[in-house]
Design an enzyme around this catalytic site. Structure first.
Site, short mmCIF file in Angstrom:
data_model
loop_
_atom_site.label_atom_id
_atom_site.label_comp_id
_atom_site.label_asym_id
_atom_site.label_seq_id
_atom_site.Cartn_x
_atom_site.Cartn_y
_atom_site.Cartn_z
N TYR A 1 -5.63 7.23 -8.54
CA TYR A 1 -6.86 6.52 -8.15
C TYR A 1 -8.07 7.13 -8.83
O TYR A 1 -9.01 6.43 -9.21
CB TYR A 1 -7.03 6.56 -6.63
CG TYR A 1 -6.13 5.61 -5.89
CD1 TYR A 1 -6.55 4.32 -5.55
CD2 TYR A 1 -4.84 5.98 -5.54
CE1 TYR A 1 -5.72 3.45 -4.88
CE2 TYR A 1 -4.00 5.11 -4.87
CZ TYR A 1 -4.44 3.84 -4.54
OH TYR A 1 -3.61 2.97 -3.88
N CYS B 1 0.83 -1.21 0.00
CA CYS B 1 0.00 0.00 0.00
C CYS B 1 0.86 1.26 0.00
O CYS B 1 1.73 1.41 0.86
CB CYS B 1 -0.90 -0.02 1.23
SG CYS B 1 -1.78 1.54 1.53
#
Length: 339
Positions: free
Chosen positions: A199, A68
């Site tokens: 994103y 992540c």
């Protein structure tokens, strides 16, 4: 809805991606109720308006998946500041389900310190009805098993300002006072347009929202390419928190964001300043050793089944490229040396 550090892995058709930034706001501070950072936006006359927990070596565990980017920040900062002996690290595996990150890399599929199979257990220990995503990074109190905070910007901020009594000798100044104001502006633009911008492209729910996100992302990357052409780091001659925040997106760009998130105007390797800068950081102690490209690719290509329904994980790109000469020494600066 599954979350990747606060990120939904789907957006309804026609919608624009909007990151949920509601995190547990508690802080771990050197002095209860106060901040050591005079510019702390959460402080008023030196006091914090959120619940604070005391700093104690060994009391907390940082849970941060290497896959992540938001968690990767905290792993790098912990390493650069030399906090390994006072703040332990738990690393969930790269592939999780709708419930939680899991500790499938550890023996018996349990975190060896917390004794839990799922990070979800620490959230529910604090709030059995916790309503939001189970995100990393998270700081967990070892004895109680309760999550203290998952507010990722505050975690790295406080590792620098609040834990400084435990920093290693010669630890870098990641928040230099003389460039702090400009640095805050740079970090905000990096966050909204690049860290979150990839994103916004990948989870766009319509062609129009994707096109707008794509244009915003590349406007920011062009700005960064120009900025880094004649300076070694974002703020000049030294590495700061701003560089850490940008690095964790750049290091994932060609492996994930270029194809998986459709950020494909160019590869990072085709942008001379950014590619050299990213390799410079990768080869700096505390950065490259935190990167596991196989975990990164497994996370994005397997977990985001709506984006990649086959679950096929690409074999490339070649990771050895990251160790090639970057030539950034010609710009001078003061890199972080091995310790």
């Amino acid at each position: 809805m599954s979350k990747d550090s606060g990120t939904p892995t789907y957006v309804e058709p026609g919608e624009e991606f909007d990151r949920d930034m509601n995190y547990i706001p508690d802080r771990i501070t050197a002095e209860p109720g106060r901040s050591r950072d005079p510019h702390d936006p959460a402080a008023r006359d030196g006091a914090l308006e959120v619940a604070t927990w005391p700093i104690e070596p060994g009391r907390y565990r940082l849970v941060a998946a290497q896959a992540c980017p938001w968690a990767n920040r905290s792993i790098i900062v912990r390493r650069l500041l030399g906090l390994e002996d006072v703040l332990s690290l738990g690393t969930p595996g790269p592939v999780h389900d709708d419930r939680s990150w899991t500790f499938d890399l550890d023996e018996g599929d349990r975190d060896p310190v917390l004794g839990i199979e799922r990070l979800q257990e620490a959230y529910f220990e604090r709030d059995p009805d916790y309503p939001r995503g189970i995100t990393v990074p998270a700081l967990v109190e070892v004895e109680s098993g309760k999550v203290v905070t998952n507010d990722f910007p505050s975690i790295t901020h406080d590792l620098f300002f609040e834990w400084r009594d435990h920093h290693r000798p010669g630890a870098p100044d990641l928040w230099p006072e003389d460039v702090r104001e400009e640095m805050e502006e740079v970090m905000q633009r990096v966050f909204t347009e690049v860290n979150n911008g990839v994103y916004r492209c990948g989870f766009a729910g319509s062609q129009a929202s994707y096109d707008a996100a794509f244009d915003r992302l590349w406007a920011a990357l062009d700005w960064l390419e120009e900025r880094l052409t004649d300076r070694r780091y974002l703020m000049g001659d030294v590495i700061t928190e701003a560089d850490i925040r940008l690095f964790t997106t750049l290091v994932r760009f060609d492996a994930v964001y270029h194809g998986h998130f459709k950020c494909n105007r160019q590869r990072l390797t085709e942008m001379p300043a950014l590619w050299g800068y990213a390799r410079d950081l990768f080869q700096t102690p505390g950065f490259g050793e935190t990167i596991d490209f196989e975990q990164i690719k497994a996370h994005y290509y397997v977990v985001h089944s709506d984006v990649n329904p086959t679950g096929i994980v690409p074999r490339g790109p070649e990771p050895d490229w990251w160790d090639s000469p970057h030539g950034r020494e010609a710009l001078g600066g003061t890199p972080i040396e091995a310790w």
